[in-house]
Design a protein around this motif. Structure first.
Motif, PDB file in Angstrom:
ATOM      1  N   PHE A   1       0.847  -0.862  -0.264  1.00 12.02           N
ATOM      2  CA  PHE A   1      -0.311   0.084  -0.131  1.00 12.02           C
ATOM      3  C   PHE A   1       0.754   0.967   0.089  1.00 12.02           C
ATOM      4  O   PHE A   1       1.499   1.279   0.607  1.00 12.02           O
ATOM      5  CB  PHE A   1      -1.096   0.163   0.940  1.00 12.02           C
ATOM      6  N   ALA A   2       0.353   2.138  -0.658  1.00 13.10           N
ATOM      7  CA  ALA A   2       1.088   3.360  -1.284  1.00 13.10           C
ATOM      8  C   ALA A   2       1.056   4.305   0.612  1.00 13.10           C
ATOM      9  O   ALA A   2       2.134   4.634   1.159  1.00 13.10           O
ATOM     10  CB  ALA A   2       0.671   4.274  -1.668  1.00 13.10           C
TER      11      ALA A   2
ATOM     12  N   ALA B   1       7.003  16.880  -2.669  1.00  9.17           N
ATOM     13  CA  ALA B   1       5.832  17.544  -2.287  1.00  9.17           C
ATOM     14  C   ALA B   1       5.486  18.752  -1.401  1.00  9.17           C
ATOM     15  O   ALA B   1       4.888  19.923  -1.183  1.00  9.17           O
ATOM     16  CB  ALA B   1       4.932  16.549  -2.412  1.00  9.17           C
ATOM     17  N   LEU B   2       6.560  18.510  -1.009  1.00 12.15           N
ATOM     18  CA  LEU B   2       6.708  19.691   0.355  1.00 12.15           C
ATOM     19  C   LEU B   2       7.408  20.537   0.334  1.00 12.15           C
ATOM     20  O   LEU B   2       6.872  21.469   1.235  1.00 12.15           O
ATOM     21  CB  LEU B   2       7.132  18.746   1.352  1.00 12.15           C
ATOM     22  N   GLY B   3       8.372  20.560  -0.919  1.00 15.66           N
ATOM     23  CA  GLY B   3       9.064  21.914  -1.119  1.00 15.66           C
ATOM     24  C   GLY B   3      10.731  21.651  -0.102  1.00 15.66           C
ATOM     25  O   GLY B   3      11.283  23.305  -0.107  1.00 15.66           O
TER      26      GLY B   3
ATOM     27  N   PHE C   1       2.540   6.946  -7.417  1.00 14.76           N
ATOM     28  CA  PHE C   1       2.010   7.210  -5.577  1.00 14.76           C
ATOM     29  C   PHE C   1       2.420   8.537  -5.040  1.00 14.76           C
ATOM     30  O   PHE C   1       2.173   9.066  -4.723  1.00 14.76           O
ATOM     31  CB  PHE C   1       4.101   6.820  -5.637  1.00 14.76           C
ATOM     32  N   GLY C   2       2.838   9.897  -6.669  1.00 16.96           N
ATOM     33  CA  GLY C   2       2.642  11.761  -6.347  1.00 16.96           C
ATOM     34  C   GLY C   2       1.019  11.648  -6.332  1.00 16.96           C
ATOM     35  O   GLY C   2       1.470  12.780  -5.133  1.00 16.96           O
ATOM     36  N   ALA C   3       0.157  11.033  -6.245  1.00 10.50           N
ATOM     37  CA  ALA C   3      -1.127  10.880  -6.354  1.00 10.50           C
ATOM     38  C   ALA C   3      -1.623  11.150  -5.110  1.00 10.50           C
ATOM     39  O   ALA C   3      -2.922  12.191  -4.033  1.00 10.50           O
ATOM     40  CB  ALA C   3      -2.179  10.936  -7.327  1.00 10.50           C
ATOM     41  N   TRP C   4      -1.643  10.031  -4.466  1.00 11.33           N
ATOM     42  CA  TRP C   4      -1.793   9.894  -3.098  1.00 11.33           C
ATOM     43  C   TRP C   4      -0.798  10.742  -2.192  1.00 11.33           C
ATOM     44  O   TRP C   4      -1.497  11.193  -1.421  1.00 11.33           O
ATOM     45  CB  TRP C   4      -1.552   8.214  -2.755  1.00 11.33           C
TER      46      TRP C   4
ATOM     47  N   ASN D   1      -2.632  13.189   1.118  1.00 10.97           N
ATOM     48  CA  ASN D   1      -2.495  12.643   2.253  1.00 10.97           C
ATOM     49  C   ASN D   1      -1.151  13.985   2.671  1.00 10.97           C
ATOM     50  O   ASN D   1      -0.112  13.692   3.785  1.00 10.97           O
ATOM     51  CB  ASN D   1      -1.788  11.485   2.380  1.00 10.97           C
ATOM     52  N   LEU D   2      -0.874  15.018   1.721  1.00 15.66           N
ATOM     53  CA  LEU D   2       0.169  15.968   2.702  1.00 15.66           C
ATOM     54  C   LEU D   2       0.362  16.645   3.547  1.00 15.66           C
ATOM     55  O   LEU D   2       1.792  16.665   5.008  1.00 15.66           O
ATOM     56  CB  LEU D   2       0.543  16.619   1.704  1.00 15.66           C
ATOM     57  N   PRO D   3      -0.907  16.841   4.333  1.00 12.94           N
ATOM     58  CA  PRO D   3      -0.955  17.207   5.347  1.00 12.94           C
ATOM     59  C   PRO D   3       0.039  16.798   6.733  1.00 12.94           C
ATOM     60  O   PRO D   3       0.283  16.737   7.253  1.00 12.94           O
ATOM     61  CB  PRO D   3      -2.609  17.249   5.715  1.00 12.94           C
ATOM     62  N   ALA D   4      -0.347  14.617   6.361  1.00  8.67           N
ATOM     63  CA  ALA D   4      -0.204  13.996   7.570  1.00  8.67           C
ATOM     64  C   ALA D   4       2.008  14.103   7.741  1.00  8.67           C
ATOM     65  O   ALA D   4       2.234  13.701   8.595  1.00  8.67           O
ATOM     66  CB  ALA D   4      -0.288  12.294   6.587  1.00  8.67           C
ATOM     67  N   PHE D   5       2.292  14.403   6.777  1.00  5.47           N
ATOM     68  CA  PHE D   5       3.484  14.422   6.528  1.00  5.47           C
ATOM     69  C   PHE D   5       4.410  16.218   6.759  1.00  5.47           C
ATOM     70  O   PHE D   5       5.383  16.548   7.103  1.00  5.47           O
ATOM     71  CB  PHE D   5       4.159  14.576   5.342  1.00  5.47           C
ATOM     72  N   ARG D   6       4.001  16.767   6.614  1.00  6.63           N
ATOM     73  CA  ARG D   6       4.202  18.568   7.463  1.00  6.63           C
ATOM     74  C   ARG D   6       4.456  18.975   8.749  1.00  6.63           C
ATOM     75  O   ARG D   6       3.651  18.318   9.529  1.00  6.63           O
ATOM     76  CB  ARG D   6       2.599  19.667   7.094  1.00  6.63           C
TER      77      ARG D   6
END
Length: 281
Positions: free
Chosen positions: A137-138, A209-211, A269-272, A276-281
């Motif tokens: 799973f991604a 994605a996070l920059g 994977f990039g679309a996932w 879900n980026l907020p989980a990694f910020r």
């Protein structure tokens, strides 16, 4: 009416939304309390499919069942036939089971013995069935979220071994089709993403994605084993590391089944990550 077990998880949550949006009546089954703001047409039921506690009333009047094993996967619990007999008594005519690619690629793996038992029981149930066998799973990368947030670092083994991980939303979409449409009975779908991607590349996608730079630190198998053993049974740790470190050709293969069912390619994977980026910020 369609019953969805594991309704608060990565697959089940999306599946409940897809079915409700399609106008289906849904019984969302979970061991956890009902989330706030349930969608129209969704009834929540608290039950444990591992022990079948509360399950009989949850299934009453349903015609289709989405069956996802969670914590009970590694517990003997009730016999699969007990659950399936209960579903039959409730009037269930169609079952969609989430199994695993490893059930087929490594048929002797102890880590997936329980899934193989459920596959056999579903086939013998006399109900229309569809078996879904996803690869990795991604969403497993959520295990990196804390160190990405706090240290902008990913710790993982086998940094350059690439596998075609799948977005759980695509599993949910295939499940929705199998639950609602004819033509899927007796089918086994192997579900993968559209391209192989390594842990090192996954970390790079997160970085983009996070920059911000996200450093990848490769763990030895021994260190990875020690970390995973904190929250996973030994046989699952060993089996997972075997797949991640030395995948078989069948586990590297990109399956056409997502596109065949959904008439679109599986999501990258990039679309996932973007969703879900907020989980990694």
């Amino acid at each position: 009416m369609i019953a969805v077990t594991g309704a608060t998880g990565n697959i089940g949550r999306t599946l409940v939304e897809l079915l409700a949006e399609a106008g289906e009546e849904v019984v969302a089954v979970s061991r956890h309390p009902q989330p706030a703001g349930p969608a129209a047409g969704v009834r929540w039921a608290r039950a444990d499919i591992g022990t079948t506690t509360g399950l009989r009333s949850a299934l009453e009047g349903t015609r289709a069942l989405f069956l996802l094993l969670g914590g009970e996967l590694n517990s003997r619990g009730e016999k699969p036939s007990t659950l399936l007999d209960m579903a039959t008594d409730a009037g269930v005519e169609r079952i969609v089971l989430v199994s695993s690619q490893v059930s087929a690629t490594r048929p002797e793996a102890l880590s997936h013995a329980r899934l193989r038992e459920f596959e056999a029981a579903v086939r013998a149930s006399g109900r229309d069935f569809t078996i879904l066998r996803p690869g990795g799973f991604a969403s497993n990368t959520l295990a990196w979220a804390e160190t990405v947030r706090t240290r902008r670092t990913v710790f993982a083994p086998f940094g350059d071994v690439a596998l075609p991980v799948i977005d759980p939303a695509d599993i949910a979409a295939v499940a929705a089709a199998a639950l609602r449409e004819d033509g899927h009975a007796g089918r086994v779908y192997e579900l993968t993403g559209p391209e192989p991607i390594s842990p090192r590349r996954q970390a790079a996608v997160l970085s983009e994605a996070l920059g911000e730079e996200v450093t990848f630190v490769e763990l030895s198998r021994e260190n990875a084993h020690a970390r995973m053993a904190r929250f996973m049974p030994e046989q699952v740790v060993t089996g997972t590391l075997d797949v991640l470190g030395d995948p078989l050709p069948a586990e590297r293969r990109i399956s056409p089944d997502v596109e065949a069912v959904l008439h679109r390619p599986a999501g990258p994977f990039g679309a996932w990550v973007a969703r879900n980026l907020p989980a990694f910020r």
